[in-house]
Motif scaffolding. Structure first.
Motif, PDB file in Angstrom:
ATOM      1  N   PRO A 225      34.366  47.847  34.864  1.00 39.66           N
ATOM      2  CA  PRO A 225      35.253  46.668  34.893  1.00 39.66           C
ATOM      3  C   PRO A 225      35.711  46.365  36.316  1.00 39.66           C
ATOM      4  N   VAL A 227      38.140  45.360  39.534  1.00 41.31           N
ATOM      5  CA  VAL A 227      39.512  45.769  39.900  1.00 41.31           C
ATOM      6  C   VAL A 227      40.409  44.555  40.036  1.00 41.31           C
ATOM      7  N   GLU A 228      39.924  43.448  40.631  1.00 44.19           N
ATOM      8  CA  GLU A 228      40.724  42.244  40.852  1.00 44.19           C
ATOM      9  C   GLU A 228      40.917  41.489  39.550  1.00 44.19           C
ATOM     10  N   LYS A 229      42.032  40.761  39.504  1.00 40.69           N
ATOM     11  CA  LYS A 229      42.334  39.930  38.340  1.00 40.69           C
ATOM     12  C   LYS A 229      41.571  38.610  38.413  1.00 40.69           C
ATOM     13  N   MET A 230      41.179  38.086  37.276  1.00 40.21           N
ATOM     14  CA  MET A 230      40.382  36.853  37.201  1.00 40.21           C
ATOM     15  C   MET A 230      41.296  35.634  37.282  1.00 40.21           C
ATOM     16  N   ASP A 231      40.887  34.663  38.130  1.00 41.39           N
ATOM     17  CA  ASP A 231      41.641  33.409  38.265  1.00 41.39           C
ATOM     18  C   ASP A 231      41.185  32.466  37.154  1.00 41.39           C
ATOM     19  N   LEU A 232      42.059  32.227  36.199  1.00 44.02           N
ATOM     20  CA  LEU A 232      41.710  31.425  35.023  1.00 44.02           C
ATOM     21  C   LEU A 232      41.938  29.932  35.231  1.00 44.02           C
TER      22      LEU A 232
END
Length: 408
Positions: A225, A227-232
């Motif tokens: 998976p 590490v960074e968060k997804m920009d939705l």
């Protein structure tokens, strides 16, 4: 079969006479329960049940400006001039006379008087009346008709002798004397073996399966998976700037319904005036059975079964002669005169298939379209002997061969 059968006594069928109709003196009461129990009511017109008309009146003024005019302001851009030239059609001011070249060049000459050369009808009508008498009417002599012959049929007289039902075949045929023929067919025996049946065949022994290599299965990669968060956020959310305008308000007042506190009356004039009758269901009229069923069980026997006497079958003796000739042990010679004396001939080519047949010289083409050829001398061409043999096949395919006497 018919000699052994004894006819039983047949009695005539008794017909039941219908009962005689007796007319009654009582008068029929034509009244019904509907005319007795129904009471008519006075008929009057019912007013329509329409709801009360409600008018909604407000003192506020209606705002007729839509949201499009409030939010979208026109730009201050000057209007561009058209590049298209202004070539408008200008009709001529002169008066149009509506005349064509045909009307100008070709003038009307008027009717032309022609002379009639039709001969005059000089036949004068005869005033005497038409005489409708013909030679047939004058010379015809009517002949008297002969009396029609009527064929009289003879009256049928039934025979007094009773019908015996026997035929000449039944009277004269008595069968053949002697014992019945015995079947000489050999008995069919199935050989029994103790050895088990081999299930292997030549195909299974010679044609074996090919060696198959094991199928290599590729292992899937392990999912890691991010590490960074997804920009939705989408491009619409990032670039869209909301307007400061307010949505339009509806000026239509809300509908007001008056709820009644009284319970709902489910009765109607139909339910009050027309009530159900208290009538019992009529029972069906079932007549008494006329036939009496016997208590004893039925034996299901017919007159044929009771009177028939079975006889043993008569077998006829076969006078067919036996097989007296002895079979030879020597093998059969399958050679014939045709196979020993036949000499195969060489297949020759048809002369009609050649463009110019060998051994012949072209002469002419006859009126029917056939090509005529003349044979060449044997000393000149060696194929002359073969050409004579195939002369018939050549003439049947559109060629005609002619032999002329050779002069020295």
């Amino acid at each position: 079969m018919e000699r052994d059968y004894v006819a039983h006594e047949v009695l005539p069928v008794k017909c039941k006479l219908p009962e005689k109709y007796v007319k009654s003196d009582d008068n029929m009461d034509l009244t019904s329960t509907y005319t007795q129990d129904y009471n008519p009511y006075p008929i009057c017109r019912v007013p329509p049940c329409l709801p009360r008309e409600t008018k909604y009146t407000t003192s506020d003024k209606m705002n007729t400006i839509p949201t499009y005019k409030d939010d979208y302001v026109p730009w201050n851009v000057p209007k561009r001039e058209m590049i298209k030239p202004n070539n408008k059609y200008h009709p001529s001011e002169e008066k149009f006379d509506h005349r064509t070249t045909i009307q100008d060049d070709y003038q009307f000459k008027g009717p032309v008087a022609t002379k009639s050369y039709k001969p005059l009808n000089l036949v004068q009508k005869n005033m005497t009346p038409f005489e409708n008498l013909t030679n047939y009417m004058l010379s015809y002599v009517p002949h008297p008709l002969e009396k029609r012959f009527v064929h009289e049929y003879e009256k049928y007289k039934p025979s007094d002798t009773p019908f015996d039902g026997l035929t000449t075949h039944k009277q004269s045929y008595r069968g053949l004397a002697g014992l019945p023929a015995k079947a000489m067919k050999p008995r069919h025996t199935v050989p029994c073996h103790d050895v088990p049946f081999p299930s292997s065949t030549e195909f299974r022994d010679k044609y074996l399966l090919w060696p198959h290599l094991p199928i290599s299965i590729k292992k899937p990669a392990v999912y890691v998976p991010p590490v960074e968060k997804m920009d939705l956020k989408t491009t619409m959310q990032t670039h869209y700037t909301p307007h400061k305008g307010q949505p339009a308000k509806s000026c239509q007042p809300l509908a007001q319904f008056k709820k009644g506190t009284m319970p709902f009356d489910s009765c109607s004039t139909m339910k009050d005036d027309y009530k159900a009758w208290q009538c019992a269901k009529t029972k069906p009229i079932i007549h008494a059975p006329e036939l009496k069923v016997a208590e004893e069980p039925m034996d299901y026997l017919t007159t044929f079964q009771t009177h028939y006497v079975p006889h043993p079958p008569t077998f006829t003796k076969s006078f067919k002669p036996g097989w007296s000739s002895l079979r030879s042990v020597t093998p059969f010679e399958g050679q014939t005169i045709y196979t020993s004396s036949y000499t195969p001939k060489k297949i020759a080519r048809c002369l009609a298939s050649y463009k110019e047949p060998p051994g012949y010289v072209f002469q002419e083409i006859d009126p029917a379209g056939h090509k005529c050829y003349l044979p060449v001398l044997e000393t000149e061409h060696p194929m002359h002997s073969k050409g004579k043999e195939q002369e018939s096949s050549l003439s049947g395919n559109g060629f005609s061969l002619q032999e002329l006497p050779v002069t020295g």
